[in-house]
Enzyme design. Sequence first.
Site, PDB file in Angstrom:
ATOM      1  N   ASN A 155      -2.325  10.504  -8.320  1.00 37.34           N
ATOM      2  CA  ASN A 155      -2.349  11.753  -7.543  1.00 37.34           C
ATOM      3  C   ASN A 155      -0.999  12.115  -6.929  1.00 37.34           C
ATOM      4  OD1 ASN A 155      -2.726   9.537  -5.814  1.00 37.34           O
ATOM      5  ND2 ASN A 155      -3.716  10.787  -4.270  1.00 37.34           N
ATOM      6  N   GLU A 253      -4.924   0.107  -0.486  1.00 36.65           N
ATOM      7  CA  GLU A 253      -5.085   1.431   0.108  1.00 36.65           C
ATOM      8  C   GLU A 253      -6.112   2.141  -0.770  1.00 36.65           C
ATOM      9  OE1 GLU A 253      -1.239   3.262   0.691  1.00 36.65           O
ATOM     10  OE2 GLU A 253      -2.180   5.220   0.597  1.00 36.65           O
ATOM     11  N   CYS A 287      -6.033  10.993  -1.009  1.00 39.41           N
ATOM     12  CA  CYS A 287      -7.006  10.074  -0.388  1.00 39.41           C
ATOM     13  C   CYS A 287      -7.243  10.419   1.076  1.00 39.41           C
ATOM     14  CB  CYS A 287      -6.546   8.629  -0.542  1.00 39.41           C
ATOM     15  SG  CYS A 287      -4.948   8.313   0.207  1.00 39.41           S
ATOM     16  N   GLU A 466       0.610  -0.676   5.757  1.00 38.12           N
ATOM     17  CA  GLU A 466       1.991  -0.583   5.294  1.00 38.12           C
ATOM     18  C   GLU A 466       2.679   0.497   6.115  1.00 38.12           C
ATOM     19  OE1 GLU A 466       2.810  -0.981   1.090  1.00 38.12           O
ATOM     20  OE2 GLU A 466       0.885  -1.928   0.706  1.00 38.12           O
TER      21      GLU A 466
HETATM   22  O1  6OD Z   1       2.019   9.119   2.903  1.00 35.42           O
HETATM   23  C1  6OD Z   1       1.850   7.965   2.514  1.00 35.42           C
HETATM   24  O2  6OD Z   1       2.654   7.062   2.761  1.00 35.42           O
HETATM   25  C2  6OD Z   1       0.665   7.640   1.746  1.00 35.42           C
HETATM   26  N1  6OD Z   1       0.510   6.335   1.442  1.00 35.42           N
HETATM   27  C3  6OD Z   1      -0.188   8.608   1.354  1.00 35.42           C
HETATM   28  C4  6OD Z   1      -1.368   8.361   0.605  1.00 35.42           C
HETATM   29  C5  6OD Z   1      -2.039   9.358   0.030  1.00 35.42           C
HETATM   30  C6  6OD Z   1      -3.166   9.090  -0.813  1.00 35.42           C
HETATM   31  O3  6OD Z   1      -3.588   9.889  -1.620  1.00 35.42           O
END
Ligand code: 6OD
Length: 485
Positions: A155, A253, A287, A466
């Site tokens: 994504n 995640e 997400c 993280e």
């Molecule tokens: O912004 C970020 O660091 C991150 N891990 C976003 C995650 C998005 C998931 O779709």
Amino acid sequence: MRESKHFINGEYLDSPDSPPLANYSPVTGQQIGIIHNGGEQEVDLAVSAARNALEGEWGQLSVNQRIELLYKVADRINERFDEFLEAECADTGKPYSLASHIDIPRGAANFKVFADTVKNVPNEAFEMATPDGGSALNYSQRVPKGVIAVICPWNLPLLLMTWKVAPALACGNTVVVKPSNETTLSTCLLGEVMNEVGIPKGVFNVVVGKGSRTGDALVRHPGVDAITFTGSTATGEGLMETAAKGVRDISLELGGKNAGVVFADADLDKAVEGTLRSAFANCGQVCLGTERVYVERPIFDEFVQRMTAGAESFTFGKPEDSATTMGPLISKTHRDKVLGYFAKAREEGANVVTGGGVPELPDALKDGFWVQPTIWTGLPEDAVVVREEIFGPCCHIAPFDSEQEVVRLANDTPYGLAAALWTENASRAHRVAGKLDAGIVWVNSWFLRDLRTAFGGMKQSGIGREGGVHSLEFYTELKNICLKL
Ligand code: 6OD
């Protein structure tokens, strides 16, 4: 035809013995390339290269030398911005206007931020008295964990891959990356950047192919010291079992079914604009996106009306067209899944306020993987589309009457990734944010990121955090040295 090859020990390699996978444009549905389908042999080569690099030049560099190299990676991504943008949008179909503001700049920023983090985080030290009347100094050292397997989703391909690769390298590890086979182009391109700026061979490796073949071989490889993964909860559960073999650390995640909560005292313009973004940005494939919206009853009708007008104002089109504000879903398989949820919502008696199908598009786009932004109301909380993560441009909007009720509704999910609150009352914001089971709560914003902060999910949305110093917890072993003086 674009060809996605493995990047191992600084060189691009193919898999002559295995039929390649096809890469389709989500915009047109046409094949645009092939992807080599790596197996155990390629994974073994990549892990060996990563191990040798740890034991070779990379392992000998000082922190400052590593940091300088990572700054150069960031600068080079920016210099080759247009190529990364083109690659990312060819793979995902997302609008240039989105990727040029989020995906590519974050790809570069991740390297800068984690280089700075490693530079600035102190080590602890304790001086102690010893029984013989002397003293000892305890001090900590962070040492790299080793070879890290990085498994990334489709994504936000560059953003989420570099979110893991940058801290891993900043901490002195080496990596083998397995990008999603839907989106390999920007990850493969990063290999060129690594060579151009002088990252030693074997530090950054990429093995492309199917998750069930390439990804599986990677996480099972005994030479992998830790695994970091962004993706579905189901896959994450399987990876945890695999990581147990060899007692390897894992960072996950995972999915979300995030709530948006709009109080009657919210700034309605901002709440509508923010909720439209959180439900529909990236065609709902984030997400952190909001798929359940709870709105305080006095403003419910107006909110739904304004959301509907917003949802109906998106423009579908080619990524490079400046008018395009919504791209397609990533694949035919994913579109079938999302359309399945659209049908399920109707079956369960949803009021389909807008959308619910496939948009009318010109011939050039009609075979792409498009769906309409969709809003439902009127479903019970146990409806499938209110419970399960859909990962498409859709949300259910329901009214609520009290703070207590909305906290219960928002928390009634196996997930706990993110939430967005909209209110002008700071005390309420603080109170409610504290009660929500979510790793990230945004108040009067969404996806506003300070990369020094902890990022991760509660419950089935993940394990570990993280971001900033929290990434160092995962990507290093903390060692105590007790020095008797
Ligand atoms: O912004 C970020 O660091 C991150 N891990 C976003 C995650 C998005 C998931 O779709």
